[in-house]
Design a protein around this motif. Structure first.
Motif, short mmCIF file in Angstrom:
data_model
loop_
_atom_site.label_atom_id
_atom_site.label_comp_id
_atom_site.label_asym_id
_atom_site.label_seq_id
_atom_site.Cartn_x
_atom_site.Cartn_y
_atom_site.Cartn_z
N ASN A 162 -29.18 11.16 45.65
CA ASN A 162 -29.27 11.41 47.10
C ASN A 162 -28.42 12.90 47.35
N GLU A 163 -27.20 12.59 48.26
CA GLU A 163 -26.50 13.71 48.68
C GLU A 163 -25.19 13.72 47.88
N ASN A 164 -25.01 12.74 47.03
CA ASN A 164 -23.67 12.67 46.08
C ASN A 164 -23.76 13.34 44.91
N TYR A 165 -22.96 14.30 44.88
CA TYR A 165 -22.71 15.14 43.49
C TYR A 165 -21.62 15.03 42.88
N TYR A 166 -21.62 14.86 41.41
CA TYR A 166 -20.54 14.46 40.55
C TYR A 166 -20.35 15.53 39.48
N PRO A 167 -19.36 16.52 39.26
CA PRO A 167 -19.40 17.07 38.07
C PRO A 167 -18.68 16.19 37.14
N VAL A 168 -19.46 16.11 35.94
CA VAL A 168 -19.01 15.65 34.88
C VAL A 168 -18.66 16.31 33.57
N ILE A 169 -17.75 15.86 32.74
CA ILE A 169 -17.38 16.72 31.73
C ILE A 169 -18.62 16.38 30.13
N ASN A 170 -18.81 17.58 29.40
CA ASN A 170 -19.96 17.22 28.54
C ASN A 170 -19.31 15.99 27.59
N ASP A 171 -20.23 15.34 27.18
CA ASP A 171 -20.11 14.02 26.27
C ASP A 171 -19.22 14.34 24.95
N GLN A 172 -19.34 15.67 24.54
CA GLN A 172 -18.63 15.73 23.39
C GLN A 172 -17.12 16.01 23.40
N TYR A 173 -16.69 16.07 24.87
CA TYR A 173 -15.36 15.94 24.93
C TYR A 173 -14.59 14.80 25.16
N VAL A 174 -15.40 13.74 25.02
CA VAL A 174 -14.93 12.24 25.24
C VAL A 174 -15.31 11.37 23.78
N ASP A 175 -14.21 10.60 23.14
CA ASP A 175 -14.43 9.76 21.97
C ASP A 175 -14.81 8.38 22.41
N GLY A 176 -14.59 8.24 23.71
CA GLY A 176 -15.05 6.91 23.85
C GLY A 176 -14.78 6.30 25.30
N VAL A 177 -15.88 5.46 25.87
CA VAL A 177 -15.46 4.96 27.04
C VAL A 177 -14.76 3.50 27.25
N CYS A 178 -14.09 2.92 27.94
CA CYS A 178 -13.45 1.61 27.79
C CYS A 178 -14.05 0.72 29.02
N PHE A 179 -14.60 -0.60 28.74
CA PHE A 179 -15.10 -1.28 29.85
C PHE A 179 -14.47 -2.77 29.69
N TYR A 180 -14.39 -3.46 30.76
CA TYR A 180 -13.82 -4.84 30.79
C TYR A 180 -15.10 -5.87 30.62
N LEU A 181 -16.07 -5.49 31.26
CA LEU A 181 -17.40 -6.21 30.99
C LEU A 181 -18.50 -5.40 30.35
N GLU A 182 -19.50 -6.11 29.95
CA GLU A 182 -20.60 -5.74 29.34
C GLU A 182 -21.18 -4.38 30.07
N THR A 183 -21.46 -3.28 29.66
CA THR A 183 -21.92 -2.33 30.43
C THR A 183 -22.73 -1.26 29.34
N LYS A 184 -24.04 -1.14 29.94
CA LYS A 184 -24.89 -0.03 29.30
C LYS A 184 -24.90 1.30 30.13
N ILE A 185 -24.76 2.39 29.54
CA ILE A 185 -24.67 3.70 29.91
C ILE A 185 -25.60 4.74 29.21
#
Length: 360
Positions: A155-178
């Motif tokens: 919609n009208e919500n924009y998010y600048p995110v970093i290229n995936d190569q700069y991140v070694d992992g993402v940590c969750f507490y509940l099962e998540t698909k991305i």
């Protein structure tokens, strides 16, 4: 050294639980948005504080200020290859600068779950941008040196995110698909669950959906629909305003709900976790507030109601959230009448395989 980068009070609250029993040396980096700034804390051998600069399109042209902040980061933080950085959000743009600094030094970088926001934003994809956002992205990359920045939106919500190569992992507490190409790790949540919750008391976490997802008219129509039903089923409803809401908007909301005598309003900006501990309600109700997921770990039933409201149920965020909650076997309300002291969402914890120390 293990560095933790935070932006708000929830990040600090979660971080304190996360490292409660750890013994490794920690440093705290703060880029405050809604954060009570930490100046001294024996748990952290070093504490840094940097002002965030990205406050909309025009703020990107304050090159002198941005350069000064970048220089402050580079002078104060001395990074070594064996260091590790944990950060709660990569869509704060100065966080990206710090992430890139660590990654370019050969460090490991991990994203820690920022409530529901991480699951939602990490399931958005890049697609053709409107002109203003294309221009903004060009400024990030070619004038400010953020060559690693990408832009996702809904919609009208924009998010600048970093290229995936700069991140070694993402940590969750509940099962998540991305949809992002980043390894997922599951961590144990150390929140102590509350006891003796009051099943006739609910907290309503308001959201300023009238600014982003719907018109003011439809917001107030939905508010009447919601409270005409739930006010019948609970002896007390604690109404917590969103931190962004103005005094004028609060007055309008109170006037709209004037007929419901069992509503108690929370005027201050108390952390929702502290509010819950002070009143022990069994239910927390909201459209799709990220806090609902956090409160689940306290033992509170998180009640999502966005799907019952046609004005906000079909946007991309809602579709992603529905898939996410369905994957967790969440039991959705079929109507507001079902929201009573007998309602159970059936959420359960994921089997945890990692401790924070395993990622270091």
């Amino acid at each position: 050294m293990i560095y933790f980068l935070i932006n708000n009070n929830y990040h600090f609250y979660d971080l304190e639980l996360l490292i409660k029993d750890s013994e490794f040396e920690c440093a705290l980096i703060q880029v405050p948005h809604t954060l009570a700034i930490v100046t001294e804390n024996p748990r952290y051998s070093k504490i840094y504080n940097f002002e965030y600069f990205y406050k909309g399109f025009l703020s990107l042209f304050n090159f002198k200020k941005i350069s000064k902040i970048h220089k402050q980061v580079d002078i104060e933080i001395k990074v070594h290859k064996e260091d590790v950085l944990f950060v709660y959000s990569d869509y704060e743009i100065l966080n990206q600068y710090i992430i890139a600094k660590f990654k370019k030094a050969g460090c490991k970088v991990y994203i820690l779950e920022d409530g529901l926001a991480t699951a939602l934003v990490y399931n958005l994809t890049t697609k053709p941008l409107p002109f203003k956002q294309r221009l903004e992205l060009l400024i990030f990359r070619y004038l400010l040196g953020y060559s690693y920045t990408e832009m996702v939106f809904e919609n009208e919500n924009y998010y600048p995110v970093i290229n995936d190569q700069y991140v070694d992992g993402v940590c969750f507490y509940l099962e998540t698909k991305i949809k992002r190409n980043i390894p997922i790790y599951y961590l144990k949540n150390n929140t102590k669950r509350l006891e003796h919750l009051q099943d006739n008391v609910a907290v309503f976490l308001n959201q300023d959906t009238y600014l982003f997802d719907q018109s003011e008219e439809s917001y107030f129509e939905d508010l009447q629909l919601i409270f005409s039903q739930i006010s019948k089923n609970f002896s007390k409803i604690i109404f917590k305003f969103h931190p962004r809401e103005t005094e004028e908007k609060k007055k309008q909301i109170k006037l709209a709900l004037n007929n419901y005598v069992n509503i108690e309003y929370i005027e201050n900006k108390i952390a929702v976790e502290d509010l819950i501990r002070s009143i022990n309600p069994k239910y927390a109700i909201s459209y799709y507030s990220s806090s609902l997921k956090n409160l689940f770990f306290l033992g509170v039933e998180p009640v999502f109601i966005y799907h019952l409201l046609p004005s906000i149920s079909n946007n991309e965020f809602s579709i992603i959230l529905t898939k996410y909650l369905t994957n967790l076997n969440y039991t959705f309300l079929n109507s507001f009448e079902e929201l009573s002291p007998k309602y159970n969402t059936n959420l359960s914890m994921v089997a945890v395989t990692n401790q924070l120390k395993d990622l270091i």
